[in-house]
Enzyme design. Structure first.
Site, PDB file in Angstrom:
ATOM      1  N   PHE A 113     -10.124  -2.044  -6.891  1.00 46.60           N
ATOM      2  CA  PHE A 113      -9.397  -3.306  -6.926  1.00 46.60           C
ATOM      3  C   PHE A 113      -8.800  -3.461  -8.319  1.00 46.60           C
ATOM      4  O   PHE A 113      -9.499  -3.292  -9.320  1.00 46.60           O
ATOM      5  CB  PHE A 113     -10.374  -4.449  -6.614  1.00 46.60           C
ATOM      6  CG  PHE A 113      -9.712  -5.747  -6.321  1.00 46.60           C
ATOM      7  CD1 PHE A 113      -9.158  -6.006  -5.078  1.00 46.60           C
ATOM      8  CD2 PHE A 113      -9.637  -6.737  -7.288  1.00 46.60           C
ATOM      9  CE1 PHE A 113      -8.554  -7.218  -4.798  1.00 46.60           C
ATOM     10  CE2 PHE A 113      -9.026  -7.948  -7.020  1.00 46.60           C
ATOM     11  CZ  PHE A 113      -8.487  -8.198  -5.766  1.00 46.60           C
ATOM     12  N   ASP A 184     -19.550  -1.950  -8.271  1.00 47.25           N
ATOM     13  CA  ASP A 184     -18.985  -3.224  -7.855  1.00 47.25           C
ATOM     14  C   ASP A 184     -19.260  -3.382  -6.361  1.00 47.25           C
ATOM     15  O   ASP A 184     -18.823  -2.545  -5.558  1.00 47.25           O
ATOM     16  CB  ASP A 184     -17.478  -3.260  -8.151  1.00 47.25           C
ATOM     17  CG  ASP A 184     -16.881  -4.639  -7.909  1.00 47.25           C
ATOM     18  OD1 ASP A 184     -17.377  -5.345  -7.010  1.00 47.25           O
ATOM     19  OD2 ASP A 184     -15.914  -4.995  -8.613  1.00 47.25           O
ATOM     20  N   TYR A 209     -18.018 -15.150  -2.616  1.00 41.82           N
ATOM     21  CA  TYR A 209     -17.139 -15.909  -1.715  1.00 41.82           C
ATOM     22  C   TYR A 209     -16.604 -15.052  -0.575  1.00 41.82           C
ATOM     23  O   TYR A 209     -15.938 -15.561   0.310  1.00 41.82           O
ATOM     24  CB  TYR A 209     -15.976 -16.542  -2.488  1.00 41.82           C
ATOM     25  CG  TYR A 209     -15.212 -15.576  -3.376  1.00 41.82           C
ATOM     26  CD1 TYR A 209     -14.240 -14.744  -2.844  1.00 41.82           C
ATOM     27  CD2 TYR A 209     -15.478 -15.499  -4.735  1.00 41.82           C
ATOM     28  CE1 TYR A 209     -13.571 -13.840  -3.640  1.00 41.82           C
ATOM     29  CE2 TYR A 209     -14.813 -14.598  -5.548  1.00 41.82           C
ATOM     30  CZ  TYR A 209     -13.857 -13.774  -5.001  1.00 41.82           C
ATOM     31  OH  TYR A 209     -13.200 -12.875  -5.795  1.00 41.82           O
ATOM     32  N   LYS A 210     -16.866 -13.728  -0.597  1.00 38.68           N
ATOM     33  CA  LYS A 210     -16.409 -12.861   0.497  1.00 38.68           C
ATOM     34  C   LYS A 210     -17.482 -12.865   1.593  1.00 38.68           C
ATOM     35  O   LYS A 210     -17.685 -13.891   2.237  1.00 38.68           O
ATOM     36  CB  LYS A 210     -16.093 -11.471  -0.050  1.00 38.68           C
ATOM     37  CG  LYS A 210     -14.874 -11.493  -0.981  1.00 38.68           C
ATOM     38  CD  LYS A 210     -14.572 -10.165  -1.647  1.00 38.68           C
ATOM     39  CE  LYS A 210     -13.336 -10.312  -2.548  1.00 38.68           C
ATOM     40  NZ  LYS A 210     -13.206  -9.206  -3.517  1.00 38.68           N
ATOM     41  N   ARG A 356      -5.335  -5.566   7.423  1.00 39.65           N
ATOM     42  CA  ARG A 356      -6.783  -5.451   7.227  1.00 39.65           C
ATOM     43  C   ARG A 356      -7.517  -6.504   8.039  1.00 39.65           C
ATOM     44  O   ARG A 356      -7.121  -7.675   8.047  1.00 39.65           O
ATOM     45  CB  ARG A 356      -7.059  -5.622   5.730  1.00 39.65           C
ATOM     46  CG  ARG A 356      -8.490  -5.435   5.319  1.00 39.65           C
ATOM     47  CD  ARG A 356      -8.611  -5.448   3.815  1.00 39.65           C
ATOM     48  NE  ARG A 356      -8.402  -6.790   3.263  1.00 39.65           N
ATOM     49  CZ  ARG A 356      -8.842  -7.187   2.073  1.00 39.65           C
ATOM     50  NH1 ARG A 356      -9.474  -6.328   1.291  1.00 39.65           N
ATOM     51  NH2 ARG A 356      -8.624  -8.410   1.645  1.00 39.65           N
TER      52      ARG A 356
HETATM   53  C1  LIG Z   1     -12.423  -9.507  -4.712  1.00 35.24           C
HETATM   54  C2  LIG Z   1     -12.620  -8.557  -5.828  1.00 35.24           C
HETATM   55  C3  LIG Z   1     -12.546  -9.002  -7.157  1.00 35.24           C
HETATM   56  C4  LIG Z   1     -12.165 -10.411  -7.490  1.00 35.24           C
HETATM   57  O1  LIG Z   1     -12.490 -10.796  -8.795  1.00 35.24           O
HETATM   58  P1  LIG Z   1     -12.516 -12.336  -9.176  1.00 35.24           P
HETATM   59  O2  LIG Z   1     -12.690 -12.380 -10.632  1.00 35.24           O
HETATM   60  O3  LIG Z   1     -13.653 -12.961  -8.407  1.00 35.24           O
HETATM   61  O4  LIG Z   1     -11.224 -12.951  -8.739  1.00 35.24           O
HETATM   62  C5  LIG Z   1     -12.819  -8.075  -8.148  1.00 35.24           C
HETATM   63  N1  LIG Z   1     -13.137  -6.792  -7.867  1.00 35.24           N
HETATM   64  C6  LIG Z   1     -13.203  -6.349  -6.596  1.00 35.24           C
HETATM   65  C7  LIG Z   1     -13.567  -4.925  -6.330  1.00 35.24           C
HETATM   66  C8  LIG Z   1     -12.922  -7.208  -5.542  1.00 35.24           C
HETATM   67  O5  LIG Z   1     -12.960  -6.772  -4.294  1.00 35.24           O
END
Ligand SMILES: *Cc1c(COP(=O)(O)O)cnc(C)c1O
Length: 397
Positions: A113, A184, A209-210, A356
């Site tokens: 990400f 992560d 939040y996911k 997705r």
């Molecule tokens: C959703 C996601 C994020 C989001 O980061 P935030 O700081 O919470 O906005 C970061 N890394 C990964 C791999 C994600 O899937």
């Protein structure tokens, strides 16, 4: 056995919607509005500043961390909440790099990400020590592990394709080369069983939040292995990670355990909502969640492939290699997803061409999958996506 009908009944799911985007933002636990209102009125309203002690606000980041530890195979007392995932990535990477001062390579992959990679680039710039960020393809990561490697930093499940890394094997290989590993778990926590302790992970981070359904803006978590925590230097040395925050000492001294990874004031209202979501997680066994998630994804793939020849599977066909999502390539994926959303099937679009769909057994069942497949078949079979309206891009896709 987890009673998935019972867990589904605990969520507010809007009428006419099949929600296949819990991998981006989980739905609202029905009990959360009352709980947040109570926290606002009875705690903030009546207790005012005394809520930090009386309502236990100050202890919540660690208490909630322990509840999440169960879901990710972490040792009790080694997970703490706070900030957002981007910040937690930075924190973990900064600490890990300091533990390998003579090495310069950070290894990730080109499916990570972007924020994780951006945070790494920012940190490299601030350190000014010529660290190098390498991002090979998913399958080539293992080949880049060698004695130059300082930190392997990966997202276990690719956010676009859902393809999983082998956490145990990669961690072992990195350790054998003398490197540290950060996992992560953004698309793992609440999606599949994770065994941080069993895999010997050094650090882990993730969001709530996911799949964990904590609500928009819910705090992130960070894990530091017991063998490291006493030696980790917090780069974000905020007052709430101090050994004695209320001594108001002018000099920083890190707290004794995982609490040193706290930074500043925790988000009390968000944690109240998150606790309601974790009450539902207490009803679930991760092995049951995984088995049902794979079954739902397999059913979805079979249904879509049988009715939509223009959609090309982007996710691994083998459930064991997948997270809890299914993605398809389609050149007009953006308008196609808008057409689905307009008909109540909510997934999302990830550039350049990925449609997705997330599958979350706590509130999605076989009936939902079949109903979604029928709507997708209608939209694709009849080109219902091909209108100007669906081609207008919004800020969030
Ligand atoms: C959703 C996601 C994020 C989001 O980061 P935030 O700081 O919470 O906005 C970061 N890394 C990964 C791999 C994600 O899937």
């Amino acid at each position: 056995m987890t009673d998935f009908a019972a867990t589904k009944a605990m969520f507010h799911l809007p009428k006419g919607v099949i929600y296949l985007d819990g991998n981006s933002l989980g739905p609202l636990p029905k009990s959360a509005p009352n709980r947040v209102t109570k926290t606002v009125q009875d705690e903030w309203g009546e207790m005012l500043i005394t809520g930090w002690n009386k309502a236990g606000w100050m202890a919540q980041p660690s208490n909630i961390g322990d509840r999440i530890a169960r879901l990710i195979g972490a040792e009790k007392g080694h997970v703490v909440m706070g900030d957002t995932l981007s910040i937690k990535v930075y924190q973990a990477l900064a600490s890990a790099l300091e533990m390998r001062p003579d090495r310069k390579v950070i290894l990730s992959d080109n499916g990570n990400f972007p924020t994780d990679l951006y945070m790494a680039e920012g940190l490299i710039g601030s350190l000014g020590r010529q660290h190098q960020l390498k991002t090979p393809a998913h399958g080539d990561v293992a080949d880049h592990i060698n004695e130059d490697l300082a930190v392997l930093m990966l997202t276990e499940v690719d956010y676009r394709t859902g393809q999983k890394h082998n956490m145990k094997a990669l961690t072992e290989k990195a350790h054998a080369a003398g490197a540290l590993v950060i996992w992560d778990l953004a698309h793992s926590a609440g999606a599949l069983p994770v065994d941080l302790a069993g895999c010997n992970a050094d650090f882990a981070v993730g969001c709530t939040y996911k799949y964990l359904n904590g609500g928009p803006g819910a705090p992130a978590f960070i894990y530091v292995a017991p063998r490291h925590v006493a030696n980790v230097r917090p780069a974000l040395s905020g007052w709430l990670g101090h050994a004695a925050p209320f001594a108001f000492d002018l000099n920083y001294a890190a707290g004794s355990g995982i609490e040193r990874m706290r930074v500043g004031t925790p988000p009390v209202l968000q944690m109240a909502a998150l606790e309601e979501a974790l009450d539902i997680w207490d009803m679930a066994d991760m092995a049951d969640v995984r088995a049902k998630s794979i079954a739902l994804c397999d059913r979805f793939i079979a249904g879509v492939e049988a009715s939509c020849p223009t959609l090309k599977l982007a996710s691994p066909r083998d459930g064991a290699q997948r997270g809890s999502q299914v993605s398809f390539h389609f050149d007009n994926g953006y308008p196609a997803m808008q057409a689905l959303i307009a008909r109540g099937v909510i997934g999302d679009f990830r550039a350049p061409d990925i449609m997705r769909f997330g599958f979350t057994p706590l509130y999605i069942d076989e009936g939902d999958v079949d109903a979604a497949v029928a709507i997708i078949a209608d939209v694709m079979g009849n080109d219902l996506w091909d209108t100007d309206e669906y081609k207008q891009r919004s800020r969030v896709t």
